[in-house]
Design a protein around this motif. Structure first.
Motif, PDB file in Angstrom:
ATOM      1  N   LEU A  90       6.884   8.184   2.662  1.00 20.42           N
ATOM      2  CA  LEU A  90       5.486   7.796   2.539  1.00 20.42           C
ATOM      3  C   LEU A  90       4.679   8.349   3.700  1.00 20.42           C
ATOM      4  O   LEU A  90       5.076   8.249   4.852  1.00 20.42           O
ATOM      5  CB  LEU A  90       5.367   6.269   2.535  1.00 20.42           C
ATOM      6  N   LEU A 109      -3.807   0.998   7.435  1.00 20.47           N
ATOM      7  CA  LEU A 109      -3.144   2.163   6.872  1.00 20.47           C
ATOM      8  C   LEU A 109      -3.546   2.383   5.423  1.00 20.47           C
ATOM      9  O   LEU A 109      -3.574   1.444   4.630  1.00 20.47           O
ATOM     10  CB  LEU A 109      -1.629   1.994   6.943  1.00 20.47           C
ATOM     11  N   PHE A 111      -2.033   4.533   2.349  1.00 15.82           N
ATOM     12  CA  PHE A 111      -0.793   5.210   1.990  1.00 15.82           C
ATOM     13  C   PHE A 111      -0.983   6.169   0.830  1.00 15.82           C
ATOM     14  O   PHE A 111      -1.799   5.930  -0.076  1.00 15.82           O
ATOM     15  CB  PHE A 111       0.270   4.189   1.583  1.00 15.82           C
ATOM     16  N   GLY A 112      -0.184   7.223   0.842  1.00 20.13           N
ATOM     17  CA  GLY A 112      -0.022   8.046  -0.334  1.00 20.13           C
ATOM     18  C   GLY A 112       0.992   7.414  -1.274  1.00 20.13           C
ATOM     19  O   GLY A 112       1.613   6.389  -0.954  1.00 20.13           O
ATOM     20  N   ALA A 113       1.177   8.047  -2.425  1.00 15.68           N
ATOM     21  CA  ALA A 113       2.096   7.517  -3.434  1.00 15.68           C
ATOM     22  C   ALA A 113       3.551   7.811  -3.102  1.00 15.68           C
ATOM     23  O   ALA A 113       4.454   7.229  -3.713  1.00 15.68           O
ATOM     24  CB  ALA A 113       1.746   8.067  -4.809  1.00 15.68           C
TER      25      ALA A 113
END
Lengths: 120, 113
Positions: A90, A109, A111-113
């Protein structure tokens, strides 16, 4: 744009391969992070870049090599990985709240996937 | 030892029932506190955060959390659970002296139709 984009979504590699994971954000965040997450476990911090400089390395093996080419991009270069390195990787970003070297505020934060890595 | 604990590994509730997920932390000072949710195979999404002030904070998707300093707790609540709330929930703390966010072990939520 309020997204963190990670590519590829899935990666299968052999133990002798060299590959890279990529992460991009256009929110103007100046802190970027790599986390590793095993199944049914919380994310574990690997690296933190603050203003494009590596600020934290959580004693990660050298077969993982991070790179921050600019404030929007974060790469994780992979070489000679082990099967136990298989995990969800991640990427996250936050507005760096460091002021003149002092930490203030909180790291919220985004987050990306994630990139699902399988090492054979 | 400094830590974040989530006592419940897995919780099952019926759709429409109320929900409370527990989180406790053990740090010398009050850290910044967060709840994140993760759907299967996805990244984490911020539900809500506590920095200071009002100890009851509202988040997205109808969630709220209450900070109790005396109990070092930051429990997440929702009055009526929807099937789409089934996911993994992580409590997290940000110690202001480091560029680190520390995550609790997580609570897996299942929702029965």
């Amino acid at each position: 744009d309020t997204e963190v984009t990670q590519t590829p979504k899935h990666l299968v590699m052999g133990m002798t391969n060299k590959k890279s994971l990529k992460c991009e954000q256009h929110m103007g965040h100046r802190a970027m992070y790599w986390y590793k997450q095993k199944a049914k476990k919380p994310p574990e911090l690997m690296f933190v870049y603050s203003y494009e400089k590596l600020s934290i390395n959580e004693s990660v093996p050298s077969r993982f090599s991070p790179e921050c080419p600019n404030s929007s991009l974060l790469n994780l270069h992979l070489h000679a990985l082990q099967p136990e390195d298989s995990a969800l990787y991640l990427c996250a970003s936050s507005q760096d709240v460091r002021i003149q070297g002092e930490h203030s505020g909180a790291n919220v934060l985004t987050f990306g996937a994630g990139s699902r890595l399988t090492v054979l | 030892a400094q830590s974040v604990t989530q006592p419940d590994i897995h919780i099952t509730v019926s759709e429409g029932a109320s929900l409370e997920l527990r989180c406790n932390y053990s740090y010398g000072a009050t850290p910044y506190l967060f709840w994140y949710v993760q759907s299967p195979g996805q990244g984490l999404q911020l539900l809500l955060k506590y920095f200071s002030g009002d100890t009851l904070v509202q988040g997205i998707k109808g969630f709220e959390a209450e900070f109790k300093r005396s109990q070092s707790s930051f429990n997440l609540r929702k009055p009526s659970v929807h099937w789409s709330d089934a996911a993994e929930y992580f409590c997290a703390v940000d110690k202001t002296s480091y560029d680190k966010v520390i995550f609790g072990p997580g609570t897996s939520l299942s929702v029965i139709p």
